[in-house]
Design a protein around this motif. Sequence first.
Motif, PDB file in Angstrom:
ATOM      1  N   GLU A   1       0.842  -1.183   0.000  1.00 37.03           N
ATOM      2  CA  GLU A   1       0.000   0.000   0.000  1.00 37.03           C
ATOM      3  C   GLU A   1       0.881   1.238   0.000  1.00 37.03           C
ATOM      4  N   ALA A   2       0.454   2.246  -0.726  1.00 35.12           N
ATOM      5  CA  ALA A   2       1.200   3.502  -0.787  1.00 35.12           C
ATOM      6  C   ALA A   2       0.504   4.532   0.100  1.00 35.12           C
ATOM      7  N   TYR A   3       1.286   5.200   0.948  1.00 31.35           N
ATOM      8  CA  TYR A   3       0.765   6.242   1.834  1.00 31.35           C
ATOM      9  C   TYR A   3       1.498   7.531   1.510  1.00 31.35           C
ATOM     10  N   PHE A   4       0.761   8.619   1.476  1.00 32.08           N
ATOM     11  CA  PHE A   4       1.391   9.911   1.265  1.00 32.08           C
ATOM     12  C   PHE A   4       2.130  10.290   2.538  1.00 32.08           C
ATOM     13  N   ASP A   5       3.389  10.663   2.387  1.00 33.90           N
ATOM     14  CA  ASP A   5       4.214  11.011   3.525  1.00 33.90           C
ATOM     15  C   ASP A   5       3.974  12.479   3.863  1.00 33.90           C
ATOM     16  N   ALA A   6       3.207  12.722   4.908  1.00 29.98           N
ATOM     17  CA  ALA A   6       2.867  14.094   5.296  1.00 29.98           C
ATOM     18  C   ALA A   6       4.083  14.845   5.839  1.00 29.98           C
TER      19      ALA A   6
ATOM     20  N   TYR B   1       6.088   9.270  -1.263  1.00 32.13           N
ATOM     21  CA  TYR B   1       5.118   8.285  -0.792  1.00 32.13           C
ATOM     22  C   TYR B   1       5.877   7.207  -0.047  1.00 32.13           C
ATOM     23  N   THR B   2       5.226   6.663   0.961  1.00 31.56           N
ATOM     24  CA  THR B   2       5.799   5.573   1.727  1.00 31.56           C
ATOM     25  C   THR B   2       5.044   4.297   1.364  1.00 31.56           C
ATOM     26  N   TYR B   3       5.769   3.240   1.103  1.00 27.51           N
ATOM     27  CA  TYR B   3       5.155   1.960   0.777  1.00 27.51           C
ATOM     28  C   TYR B   3       5.340   1.015   1.950  1.00 27.51           C
ATOM     29  N   ALA B   4       4.265   0.341   2.295  1.00 34.37           N
ATOM     30  CA  ALA B   4       4.324  -0.612   3.403  1.00 34.37           C
ATOM     31  C   ALA B   4       3.430  -1.810   3.070  1.00 34.37           C
TER      32      ALA B   4
END
Length: 171
Positions: free
Chosen positions: A91-96, A109-112
């Motif tokens: 899943e890709a998360y926007f790195d705030a 973006y952070t992928y985890a």
Amino acid sequence: MDLNRKTERKKRRFPLFDVALLLLLALTVAAGAYWVMHRGETPTAELVCTMRFSDVDNAYSGKFAEGETLYTSSGAALGEVRSVTVSRAMEAYFDAQDAEPDAEGLYAYTYARSDQKSDVLLTVRITAEMRDGGYFVGNERIASGVFLDAMAPAYRGQALILTLTREEEQS
């Protein structure tokens, strides 16, 4: 008397239109019978297909098993599952924290690995018809790079066909 002669001639005239119509009907029936008798001669090929169901909820990722039959969305048997590999989906998360674009103008973006979803990789043995320059199961085209609506017991989803090879070419 002339009137009686005309009606007698009309009665004795050969029914050309009726004969032509009957001949056309007989040819249509013969062509249909020929098509039905010879349509079963479509060549088939034994294929080994690798496909991926992405982002499958963890509750359903265990529904895939070796030896089970996979079906197309129209209900035609696609093939037998030979192997199943389940891995966590990414899943890709926007790195705030890094809201500024990087040197290329892209945001970070952070992928985890997901705790809720998995990717299911299947190897399936398929018997496909060869027609129109490709492989088909029912009316579904089978080719690498094609998305296919498929069903397993208790699961229905869209799979991406990754590889497709003839079974005799397998090493």
